[in-house]
Design an enzyme around this catalytic site. Structure first.
Site, PDB file in Angstrom:
ATOM      1  N   PRO A 221      35.421  38.209  48.222  1.00 22.20           N
ATOM      2  CG  PRO A 221      37.085  39.831  48.458  1.00 22.20           C
ATOM      3  CD  PRO A 221      36.600  38.334  47.770  1.00 22.20           C
ATOM      4  CD  GLU A 222      28.570  38.330  48.066  1.00 23.21           C
ATOM      5  OE1 GLU A 222      27.629  39.420  48.362  1.00 23.21           O
ATOM      6  OE2 GLU A 222      28.428  37.365  47.979  1.00 23.21           O
TER       7      GLU A 222
END
Ligand SMILES: [Zn+2]
Length: 297
Positions: free
Chosen positions: A2-3
């Protein structure tokens, strides 16, 4: 992995279940995440109210009524799930429903927060690179996980002048500079590629070329900041709409489909109108970079 936009989407998904609610019970099934949970983890949460749920880079920060802050990071494979406990109790009696399906990966539900809002928030992480930590609010400025992070890319203070100051004299590539958490926080491989595409700048260009010798921003720095903010805002919007459309009964938060313009599109036609280029993949610092050599200069 995840960013920033995924983490912000998770924050928005958890907000209605957690903000203003009290931890009525905390179950810890496995305390050995990336780091061991503190021994008094349960005691410092149970009975406390979440007064606010914020985000810094890829960290979620839950402010507690006790003055502690609960710091949470999704790591590589972490996700949160929100359950309506009352509905779950009712449906649990009927065979063949989602509760049964869920039990297949319940082994990876390491931490469960039972909230006074009537929901259970579970943290699931097969690879256990995620982390949770309790830090007194007054010590947050000195917290080593946070205190060296660069500016928040969607914050007002992050502008062309700030980016140019950070890139002044840097011989490394723009790709490497934007991936550096001290230059700007929360960007990873995907959004760096997408931001450079939108700014029409080559990932191989020296970072110093967005600034003058004295560190003043030029037009490239302006384009890059605009590109970074636009791609993050679009991704958060897409995450938000997938959140609204999210009818899956397990209420999973953290895995969303986005439409990337160059990322993972090697060999495809460049999506820029009028450009006849083809998306190319190169390797920089051991990571894939996707870009269009024709319109990204
Ligand atoms: Zn192109």
């Amino acid at each position: 992995m995840p960013e920033l936009p995924e983490v912000e989407t998770v924050r928005r998904g958890l907000e209605p279940a957690m903000e203003g609610a009290r931890f009525t019970k905390v179950d810890v099934h496995r305390g050995d995440l990336r780091w061991p949970l503190p021994k008094d983890f349960k005691a410092r949460l149970e009975g406390k109210t979440v007064t606010g749920l914020g985000r810094r880079a890829k960290y979620l920060l839950a402010d507690l009524s006790s003055g502690d802050v609960l710091l949470m990071h999704l790591g590589m494979s972490g996700s949160f799930h929100v359950f309506d406990e009352k509905a779950r109790a009712g449906e649990g009696k009927a065979p063949g429903n989602y509760y049964h399906e869920r039990s297949q990966h319940v082994a990876h539900d390491h931490v469960v927060f039972h909230m006074s809002s009537g929901t259970a928030v579970t943290f699931n992480d097969p690879r256990r690179f995620g982390s949770m930590k309790l830090v007194p609010r007054g010590e947050l400025d000195a917290e080593p996980l946070l205190n060296r992070l660069g500016p928040e890319p969607l914050g007002n203070e992050f502008d062309a002048a700030m980016l140019a100051r950070a890139c002044k004299g840097k011989k490394t590539s723009l790709k490497a500079a934007l991936s550096d958490q001290h230059v700007v926080a929360g960007l990873g491989n995907i959004y760096v590629c997408e931001a450079l595409y939108r700014a029409r700048l080559s990932p191989k260009r020296a970072a110093s070329t967005v600034a003058s010798k004295s560190g003043a921003p030029n037009e490239r720095a302006e384009r890059l900041v605009t590109g970074i903010k636009a791609v993050l805002n679009d991704a958060i919007k897409a995450g938000g709409s997938s959140l609204r459309d999210h009818k899956r009964p397990d209420g999973e938060l953290g895995m969303f489909q986005h439409h990337f313009r160059v990322y993972d599109r090697e060999g495809e036609k460049c999506p820029t109108p009028g450009c006849r280029g083809t998306v190319k993949r190169i390797v920089q610092s051991g990571r894939s970079t996707f870009y269009c050599p024709a319109c990204q200069k």
